[in-house]
Structures are given as structure tokens and as C-alpha cells.
Design a protein around this motif. Structure first.
Motif, PDB file in Angstrom:
ATOM      1  N   PHE A 259       0.841  -1.201   0.000  1.00 51.75           N
ATOM      2  CA  PHE A 259       0.000   0.000   0.000  1.00 51.75           C
ATOM      3  C   PHE A 259       0.874   1.248   0.000  1.00 51.75           C
ATOM      4  CE2 PHE A 259       0.674   0.402   4.521  1.00 51.75           C
ATOM      5  CZ  PHE A 259       0.187   1.627   4.917  1.00 51.75           C
ATOM      6  N   ASN A 260       0.376   2.281  -0.683  1.00 47.44           N
ATOM      7  CA  ASN A 260       1.108   3.526  -0.928  1.00 47.44           C
ATOM      8  C   ASN A 260       2.338   3.314  -1.802  1.00 47.44           C
ATOM      9  OD1 ASN A 260      -0.691   5.133   0.382  1.00 47.44           O
ATOM     10  ND2 ASN A 260       0.449   5.249   2.287  1.00 47.44           N
ATOM     11  N   GLN A 261       2.329   2.267  -2.603  1.00 44.07           N
ATOM     12  CA  GLN A 261       3.396   2.088  -3.569  1.00 44.07           C
ATOM     13  C   GLN A 261       3.371   3.250  -4.547  1.00 44.07           C
ATOM     14  OE1 GLN A 261       3.180  -1.549  -5.729  1.00 44.07           O
ATOM     15  NE2 GLN A 261       4.761  -0.983  -7.191  1.00 44.07           N
ATOM     16  N   GLY A 262       4.530   3.740  -4.902  1.00 46.08           N
ATOM     17  CA  GLY A 262       4.611   4.816  -5.879  1.00 46.08           C
ATOM     18  C   GLY A 262       4.823   6.184  -5.277  1.00 46.08           C
TER      19      GLY A 262
ATOM     20  N   GLN B  60      -2.986   8.843  -4.874  1.00 46.78           N
ATOM     21  CA  GLN B  60      -3.607   8.856  -3.558  1.00 46.78           C
ATOM     22  C   GLN B  60      -2.610   8.413  -2.496  1.00 46.78           C
ATOM     23  OE1 GLN B  60      -6.749   5.942  -3.624  1.00 46.78           O
ATOM     24  NE2 GLN B  60      -5.345   4.238  -3.453  1.00 46.78           N
ATOM     25  N   LEU B  61      -2.984   8.693  -1.252  1.00 47.11           N
ATOM     26  CA  LEU B  61      -2.247   8.252  -0.082  1.00 47.11           C
ATOM     27  C   LEU B  61      -3.236   7.587   0.863  1.00 47.11           C
ATOM     28  CD1 LEU B  61       0.384  10.056   2.066  1.00 47.11           C
ATOM     29  CD2 LEU B  61      -1.801   9.518   3.126  1.00 47.11           C
ATOM     30  N   ILE B  62      -2.790   6.533   1.524  1.00 46.11           N
ATOM     31  CA  ILE B  62      -3.628   5.846   2.513  1.00 46.11           C
ATOM     32  C   ILE B  62      -2.952   5.936   3.871  1.00 46.11           C
ATOM     33  CG2 ILE B  62      -4.544   3.613   3.253  1.00 46.11           C
ATOM     34  CD1 ILE B  62      -4.813   2.860   0.321  1.00 46.11           C
ATOM     35  N   ASN B  63      -3.677   6.360   4.871  1.00 45.87           N
ATOM     36  CA  ASN B  63      -3.195   6.369   6.247  1.00 45.87           C
ATOM     37  C   ASN B  63      -4.119   5.505   7.099  1.00 45.87           C
ATOM     38  OD1 ASN B  63      -0.810   7.737   6.299  1.00 45.87           O
ATOM     39  ND2 ASN B  63      -1.623   9.624   7.153  1.00 45.87           N
ATOM     40  N   LEU B  64      -3.527   4.853   8.077  1.00 49.82           N
ATOM     41  CA  LEU B  64      -4.280   3.956   8.957  1.00 49.82           C
ATOM     42  C   LEU B  64      -4.082   4.406  10.397  1.00 49.82           C
ATOM     43  CD1 LEU B  64      -5.928   1.300   9.140  1.00 49.82           C
ATOM     44  CD2 LEU B  64      -3.743   0.087   9.306  1.00 49.82           C
ATOM     45  N   HIS B  65      -5.176   4.643  11.109  1.00 53.85           N
ATOM     46  CA  HIS B  65      -5.145   5.128  12.484  1.00 53.85           C
ATOM     47  C   HIS B  65      -5.801   4.108  13.406  1.00 53.85           C
ATOM     48  CE1 HIS B  65      -4.064   9.306  11.290  1.00 53.85           C
ATOM     49  NE2 HIS B  65      -4.786   9.010  10.226  1.00 53.85           N
TER      50      HIS B  65
ATOM     51  N   GLU C  86     -11.423  10.468  -0.298  1.00 50.17           N
ATOM     52  CA  GLU C  86     -12.121   9.565  -1.198  1.00 50.17           C
ATOM     53  C   GLU C  86     -12.887   8.486  -0.443  1.00 50.17           C
ATOM     54  OE1 GLU C  86      -9.285   8.169  -4.040  1.00 50.17           O
ATOM     55  OE2 GLU C  86      -9.079  10.137  -4.992  1.00 50.17           O
ATOM     56  N   SER C  87     -12.363   8.057   0.693  1.00 49.79           N
ATOM     57  CA  SER C  87     -13.100   7.082   1.493  1.00 49.79           C
ATOM     58  C   SER C  87     -12.535   7.054   2.901  1.00 49.79           C
ATOM     59  CB  SER C  87     -13.026   5.674   0.878  1.00 49.79           C
ATOM     60  OG  SER C  87     -11.715   5.142   0.973  1.00 49.79           O
TER      61      SER C  87
ATOM     62  N   GLY D 299      -7.107  11.409  -1.964  1.00 51.06           N
ATOM     63  CA  GLY D 299      -6.644  11.590  -3.333  1.00 51.06           C
ATOM     64  C   GLY D 299      -5.888  12.891  -3.505  1.00 51.06           C
ATOM     65  N   PHE D 300      -4.982  12.903  -4.492  1.00 51.67           N
ATOM     66  CA  PHE D 300      -4.206  14.099  -4.814  1.00 51.67           C
ATOM     67  C   PHE D 300      -4.937  15.006  -5.805  1.00 51.67           C
ATOM     68  CE2 PHE D 300      -0.475  10.991  -4.283  1.00 51.67           C
ATOM     69  CZ  PHE D 300      -0.501  11.135  -2.905  1.00 51.67           C
TER      70      PHE D 300
END
Length: 323
Positions: free
Chosen positions: A139-142, A178-183, A203-204, A219-220
Motif C-alpha cells: 500500500f502507498n506504492q509509488g 492517492q495516499l492511505i493512512n491507517l489510524h 475519497e473514502s 486523493g491528490f
């Protein structure tokens, strides 16, 4: 509260790690793109006018220059830049003066993502893996996270009330959007927090029932080009929490320029003890434990530069807790 970072690209010291440009899109690319937009000429028409001046250039090359995929370096390309200044109604030197010294030739190095780095950081069957499922290894590859600043506010009982997160990210290939963060919140049964995105687009947001992790997908606004940077800035406000918190952590997979954490404590109830620490992974003991001072505004901060893989955190003890 524990926070799992959007992960950086692994760049180990073995010499085979991820390699990416250290430059934002060049001023030349930005100026060329804007000049073409203002002039209103299609790229093929511009190339026709160059051909009339004895200069051969393809629309694809012009497109690459505008996106900083390639830059003019050869003598015929530099002649084309000078001619473009006239065709695009620019002053002499307005484009050519922005060209940087030649950079090494050759194909752009491929991005290598270490799919095992996340598992090394959190361990097998972690709640991070449980929350992300099949997306966990990559996840968050790239993207690479260059800078992170977090500001945590606690209420009078010492419970989390809100958290602000700022990231500066760079694309390490073409296309990430996009970027994904987990809390992980102290009281996952309180439900989803309220999220406000100041820079980026939410986005979600969902919560994994088994692990309690809250995942935000931001999303960016568009796909990024290789080497391009963007910022993500958002805030989450929690529902009423039942348990005072005693720590905040962020997992970093490796090679992040800086991490700054500020924690604002209740003015009338500062912690009895407060310190920063580092852990190599989720199962390791705290190392590099350093005492932190709570300032006159009731805040303490942790600053780490040139972060390597590991977990960076701040913990504290409330004055009415057993020592």
C-alpha cells in the motif's frame, strides 16, 4: 493512540534500493507548459513552425519537456528552445535561462518496492495487516513521504480529541494519485471519527471491525508525474473517548527526511513524565529514550531527522497514575 504512516519507499544502503529524482518539476517545464497554454497552439502546430526554421522536434518530445519527463540537453534541442521563445511570444532567455546543467543520461532507474518491509516493521499477522488485507505489502506504492508533522490535542481527561496530520510526498514513478493512512484509536467502539481534509480529497474512510483500524484514502486530485511533490493535510476529530491515552506512535518504513510530533496536554493537568523513544519494530523495546519538556503552552514535541525504518513515539505518565 497509534498511527500507521503512509509508507515511504524502501531505500536501503545496499545500493539496490529505490532511486528517484530529488527535484520538483523543473522551472523550465512549468514555464513551457504555461507559455504553450497562453499561446493556444497545439503541439503539432508548434512543431511545424520549428520545422519551417529548420529544427525537427516531435510533439511527444515537447510533451515530455512540459511534464519534466525529459529536458533539452543536445545542441539541436537547445536551438529549439531558443526558437520556442519566439514562437510562444516570450522574451529572449525566458525559457533557455531556466535550463539547468545537464544531468546524467540513461534510463530512469526502476522503482524497487520492498514488499517485506512493512511486515518486518509490524510483524506477522499484525493488526495493520489485518486492517489492510491483501493491500498490506504494497500500500502507498509509488510515493515517498518526505516530511510528516502531527499535532495531537488531548482533552481535560487526557483523551484524544483531535489530530492534525501534514505530509509532503513525492512520486517515485508516474501515476500515483492517492495516499492511505491507517489510524488506531484508543476506543475503537466509539465509531468513525470526523475527518476534514484541507489539502487533498477524502475519497473514502472506513473502519475494520476486527482490528479497529480507521483507514483514510486521500486523493491528490490527479496522477502525479515522476519526481513531483504534493502535500496532504487533514484533521480527524474523535467521538467521546473513554480512556486517557499515554502514547502516540508513527511507523516509518524507511528514509523519511523528518518527522515532527507535537502533543498538547491539558493546561491544568500536565504529565508527570514525558519522553520520546524509538523502536526498530512493533515487537522491540523502546530505545533512545529521551526526556521531553512540556513548555509554557502545555505542549511537548518530538523531532526526528533523517528517519530510518522504525517506530517513533512519545509516551507520558499522568500525575495520578501509579509510578
Amino acid at each position: 493512540m497509534t498511527v500507521t504512516s503512509g509508507l515511504t519507499s524502501d531505500n536501503s544502503e545496499s545500493g539496490t534500493g529505490t532511486v528517484f529524482s530529488t527535484d520538483s518539476p523543473a522551472p523550465f517545464a512549468v514555464a513551457l507548459r504555461e507559455a504553450v497554454r497562453r499561446r493556444g497552439l497545439p503541439l503539432d502546430r508548434i512543431c511545424e513552425r520549428l520545422t519551417a526554421r529548420g529544427i525537427r522536434l516531435t510533439p511527444a518530445t515537447l510533451s515530455y519537456w512540459q511534464r519534466d519527463r525529459t529536458r533539452p540537453e543536445r545542441s539541436d534541442s537547445l536551438r529549439a528552445v531558443v526558437a520556442l521563445e519566439s514562437i510562444l511570444d516570450l522574451a529572449p532567455g525566458e525559457l533557455s535561462g531556466l535550463l539547468r546543467p545537464q544531468r546524467p543520461r540513461g534510463r530512469r532507474p526502476a522503482v524497487r518496492i520492498d514488499e517485506h518491509a512493512t511486515r518486518r516493521l509490524y510483524g506477522p499477522a499484525s493488526r495493520q495487516e489485518q486492517a489492510l488485507g491483501d493491500a498490506f505489502p504494497r500500500f502507498n506504492q509509488g510515493i515517498a513521504i518526505l516530511l510528516t508533522r502531527e499535532v495531537l490535542h488531548l482533552d481535560r481527561r487526557g483523551c484524544v480529541s483531535r489530530l492534525t496530520i501534514n505530509h509532503l510526498v513525492r512520486a517515485v514513478c508516474d501515476g500515483p494519485d492517492q495516499l492511505i493512512n491507517l489510524h488506531f484509536l484508543d476506543d475503537p467502539d466509539a465509531g468513525l471519527p470526523e475527518a476534514t481534509v484541507h489539502c487533498g480529497q477524502l475519497e473514502s474512510m472506513r473502519q475494520d471491525a476486527a482490528s479497529g483500524g480507521v483507514m483514510l484514502q486521500i486523493g491528490f486530485g490527479r496522477p502525479l508525474s515522476f519526481g513531483e511533490t504534493t502535500t496532504v493535510d487533514y484533521e480527524i476529530r474523535t467521538a467521546s473517548q473513554e480512556h486517557p491515552t499515554t502514547l502516540h506512535e508513527r511507523g516509518i518504513r524507511g528514509n523519511q527526511d523528518a518527522y515532527l510530533l507535537q502533543v498538547h496536554f491539558p493546561h491544568d493537568r500536565p504529565p508527570a513524565i514525558c519522553h520520546s523513544y524509538y523502536r526498530e519494530n512493533a515487537s522491540a523495546q523502546q530505545r533512545k529514550v529521551r526526556p521531553l519538556t512540556v513548555d509554557s503552552s502545555g505542549a511537548a514535541h518530538l523531532y526526528a531527522a533523517q528517519c530510518r525504518q522504525g517506530i517513533y513515539g512519545m509516551s507520558w505518565q499522568w500525575p495520578d497514575e501509579d509510578s
